[in-house]
Write a protein that holds these residues in place. Structure first.
Motif, short mmCIF file in Angstrom:
data_model
loop_
_atom_site.label_atom_id
_atom_site.label_comp_id
_atom_site.label_asym_id
_atom_site.label_seq_id
_atom_site.Cartn_x
_atom_site.Cartn_y
_atom_site.Cartn_z
N ASP A 93 0.87 -1.22 -0.05
CA ASP A 93 -0.12 0.21 0.28
C ASP A 93 1.01 1.31 0.06
OD1 ASP A 93 0.91 -0.90 2.59
OD2 ASP A 93 -1.01 -0.06 3.57
N THR A 94 2.22 1.26 0.43
CA THR A 94 3.02 2.37 0.29
C THR A 94 4.25 2.09 -0.61
OG1 THR A 94 4.39 1.53 2.21
CG2 THR A 94 2.72 3.13 2.85
N GLU A 95 4.54 0.87 -1.07
CA GLU A 95 5.74 0.72 -1.67
C GLU A 95 5.24 0.02 -3.32
OE1 GLU A 95 8.65 1.79 -0.41
OE2 GLU A 95 7.10 2.23 1.37
N ASP A 96 6.12 0.52 -4.37
CA ASP A 96 5.55 0.27 -5.78
C ASP A 96 6.78 -0.90 -5.88
OD1 ASP A 96 5.43 -0.30 -8.19
OD2 ASP A 96 5.21 1.75 -9.03
N ASN A 97 6.54 -2.03 -5.41
CA ASN A 97 7.50 -3.24 -5.47
C ASN A 97 7.83 -3.92 -7.06
OD1 ASN A 97 8.01 -3.34 -2.73
ND2 ASN A 97 5.78 -4.17 -2.19
N ALA A 98 6.78 -3.62 -7.94
CA ALA A 98 7.05 -4.09 -9.43
C ALA A 98 8.15 -3.02 -10.00
CB ALA A 98 5.67 -4.03 -10.09
N HIS A 99 7.68 -1.76 -9.52
CA HIS A 99 8.64 -0.92 -9.99
C HIS A 99 10.19 -1.17 -9.36
CE1 HIS A 99 10.11 2.99 -11.85
NE2 HIS A 99 10.50 3.50 -10.49
N PHE A 100 10.14 -1.57 -8.08
CA PHE A 100 11.52 -1.85 -7.51
C PHE A 100 12.22 -2.99 -8.40
CE2 PHE A 100 14.09 -4.27 -4.60
CZ PHE A 100 14.88 -3.57 -3.96
N VAL A 101 11.67 -3.91 -8.54
CA VAL A 101 11.94 -5.18 -9.54
C VAL A 101 12.53 -4.76 -10.74
CG1 VAL A 101 11.53 -7.46 -10.40
CG2 VAL A 101 10.83 -6.86 -8.21
N ALA A 102 11.62 -3.87 -11.64
CA ALA A 102 11.92 -3.34 -12.82
C ALA A 102 13.29 -2.65 -12.78
CB ALA A 102 10.84 -2.71 -13.24
N LEU A 103 13.35 -1.66 -11.87
CA LEU A 103 14.48 -0.71 -11.65
C LEU A 103 15.74 -1.49 -11.32
CD1 LEU A 103 13.84 2.69 -9.90
CD2 LEU A 103 14.50 2.51 -12.32
N SER A 104 15.66 -2.48 -10.40
CA SER A 104 16.79 -3.42 -10.18
C SER A 104 17.29 -3.92 -11.48
CB SER A 104 16.43 -4.60 -9.13
OG SER A 104 17.42 -5.54 -9.09
N ASN A 105 16.55 -4.42 -12.34
CA ASN A 105 17.08 -5.24 -13.58
C ASN A 105 17.61 -4.11 -14.60
OD1 ASN A 105 15.99 -7.53 -12.89
ND2 ASN A 105 14.00 -7.20 -13.74
N CYS A 106 17.01 -3.01 -14.51
CA CYS A 106 17.38 -2.02 -15.18
C CYS A 106 18.74 -1.45 -14.93
CB CYS A 106 16.30 -0.55 -15.09
SG CYS A 106 17.11 1.05 -16.00
N PHE A 107 18.93 -1.08 -13.54
CA PHE A 107 20.31 -0.62 -13.35
C PHE A 107 21.37 -1.74 -13.31
CE2 PHE A 107 20.20 3.37 -10.20
CZ PHE A 107 18.91 3.86 -10.92
N ARG A 108 21.02 -2.99 -13.03
CA ARG A 108 22.11 -3.97 -13.21
C ARG A 108 22.17 -4.28 -14.79
NH1 ARG A 108 19.73 -8.37 -11.96
NH2 ARG A 108 21.50 -9.77 -11.60
N HIS A 109 21.54 -4.03 -15.63
CA HIS A 109 21.83 -4.25 -17.00
C HIS A 109 22.78 -3.34 -17.32
CE1 HIS A 109 21.05 -5.08 -21.17
NE2 HIS A 109 20.74 -3.69 -21.59
N ALA A 110 22.64 -1.84 -16.84
CA ALA A 110 23.48 -0.78 -17.06
C ALA A 110 24.69 -0.92 -16.22
CB ALA A 110 23.09 0.52 -16.88
N GLU A 111 25.24 -2.22 -15.73
CA GLU A 111 26.46 -2.61 -14.87
C GLU A 111 26.50 -1.43 -13.70
OE1 GLU A 111 29.76 -2.80 -17.34
OE2 GLU A 111 28.76 -4.29 -18.58
N VAL A 112 25.36 -1.31 -13.00
CA VAL A 112 25.38 -0.46 -11.79
C VAL A 112 24.79 -1.52 -10.77
CG1 VAL A 112 24.24 1.45 -10.44
CG2 VAL A 112 24.73 1.58 -12.81
N SER A 113 25.86 -1.62 -9.91
CA SER A 113 25.48 -2.64 -8.81
C SER A 113 24.64 -2.47 -7.82
CB SER A 113 26.84 -2.91 -8.14
OG SER A 113 26.68 -4.19 -7.29
N VAL A 114 23.35 -2.78 -8.05
CA VAL A 114 22.29 -2.77 -7.05
C VAL A 114 21.91 -4.31 -6.72
CG1 VAL A 114 21.47 -0.58 -7.72
CG2 VAL A 114 20.40 -2.82 -8.66
N PRO A 115 21.19 -4.46 -5.77
CA PRO A 115 20.91 -5.93 -5.51
C PRO A 115 20.05 -6.69 -6.36
CG PRO A 115 20.64 -4.57 -3.16
CD PRO A 115 20.96 -3.75 -4.46
N GLU A 116 20.39 -7.88 -6.84
CA GLU A 116 19.49 -8.58 -7.58
C GLU A 116 18.19 -9.25 -6.70
OE1 GLU A 116 19.69 -12.83 -10.35
OE2 GLU A 116 21.41 -12.35 -9.27
N VAL A 117 17.23 -9.10 -7.22
CA VAL A 117 15.80 -9.68 -6.55
C VAL A 117 15.93 -11.22 -6.97
CG1 VAL A 117 13.54 -9.53 -6.59
CG2 VAL A 117 14.81 -7.50 -6.82
N LEU A 118 15.98 -12.07 -5.79
CA LEU A 118 16.03 -13.53 -5.86
C LEU A 118 14.75 -14.08 -6.18
CD1 LEU A 118 19.12 -13.80 -3.59
CD2 LEU A 118 19.11 -13.89 -5.84
#
Length: 328
Positions: A53-78
């Motif tokens: 209700d307060t967090e956009d988790n789908a966006h979090f997952v999409a951004l994690s993939n986006c950043f990691r694709h750009a070789e910016v080290s953020v945690p992978e969603v397992l």
């Protein structure tokens, strides 16, 4: 409700990991999310409780993939259950940049952070929204309401006079992708000597100086003027090499950077006060007065902000200090 949620989370983690090792709580941060550690096979992983209700988790997952694709080290969603707001993510450890500062390796560590910052600025993806003037204005409104009105109860007129100038200075800079909370408690030195970033889910397309302002004018650590000056020059060189549209004039860039830092720090002080007044969380009270002092210092360097800086120093600093002391 909280206990029911923790039980549901523990059950989900047990189902996903196949172990019943329990959850070890991690320090509370300035959001609605809660973090724990557990194990997945032999490795340590982080469990994120992010109420949908307060967090956009789908966006979090999409951004994690986006950043990691750009070789910016953020945690992978397992693993994730977006409906419940439960996520299992990669564990970057505990070695926050905050713990590495002041130990003789600031230059090296800042070099890693600047390289990451420039990589983030190179990301271009339609999932990342724009930093609007409305949002800049609303953020300054957090300081206005929670500090000037609710914490100390003073007239807001001298502050209101500089809002447009602060917003305009932020908004007229070249726009790039920004992490938006790029500071020493969201950046970690990983065990392999590289740097990782967490808390990236609020990324926007915004002012080119914004993330640099976050790290060099950090709410949790004060660098020397010499370190700041060197880092600005290093950043501009890296940005030019990466083809980002910065100004060639270091003085102009520094002016925009400092004014952006003022906007950001005022917002932060407002959030720190709101955490206590609205949620009774005293975790960031100790940062309010030191950050306010630094804001006033930065403001006095720019003629458009001098009158407001004087007013903040003479009219608000003492009452803020007294109010913080009462609330602690």
């Amino acid at each position: 409700v909280k206990n029911v949620r923790v039980k549901a989370l523990a059950q989900w983690v047990s189902d996903v990991t196949g172990n019943r090792n329990g959850l070890v709580p991690l320090p509370v941060e300035a959001s609605a999310r809660r973090f724990y550690r557990t194990t997945l096979g032999e490795r340590s992983v982080v469990v994120m409780d992010a109420p949908p209700d307060t967090e956009d988790n789908a966006h979090f997952v999409a951004l994690s993939n986006c950043f990691r694709h750009a070789e910016v080290s953020v945690p992978e969603v397992l693993a994730s259950d977006l409906e419940q707001g439960f996520l299992l993510v990669e564990d970057f450890g505990d070695n926050l940049l905050e713990r590495t500062y002041g130990l003789g390796q600031d230059d090296k560590v800042l070099g890693l952070a600047l390289a990451m910052l420039v990589r983030i600025q190179g990301i271009s993806d339609p999932i990342i929204p724009a930093y609007t003037t409305e949002r800049f204005t609303a953020e300054l409104g957090i300081f206005r309401k929670w500090v000037l009105q609710d914490l100390i109860g003073v007239s807001t007129v001298p502050f209101d006079d500089v809002i447009d100038f602060l917003v305009r200075t932020c908004d007229t800079q070249p726009k790039v992708t920004i992490h938006r909370d790029f500071h020493c408690r969201n950046l970690l030195l990983k065990s392999n000597g590289t740097i990782g970033a967490v808390d990236f889910q609020d990324a926007l397309v915004g002012p080119i100086s914004y993330d640099l302002a976050s790290i060099l004018y950090d709410c949790y650590y004060q660098f020397s003027d010499a370190t700041i000056e060197t880092s600005i020059a290093r950043y501009l060189q890296l940005a030019r090499e990466a083809g980002h549209s910065t100004t060639d004039d270091e003085e102009d860039f520094t002016r925009a950077l400092e004014i952006t830092a003022v906007q950001r720090q005022l917002k932060a002080v407002g959030i720190f006060a709101r955490l206590k007044l609205k949620q009774d969380r005293a975790s960031h009270l100790e940062n309010i007065v030191p950050v306010m002092r630094r804001v006033c210092e930065l403001m006095t360097k720019h003629r458009e902000l001098v009158a407001c800086a004087k007013w903040l120093e003479t009219t608000t600093l003492h009452p803020i200090r007294d109010a913080v002391a009462r609330l602690r």
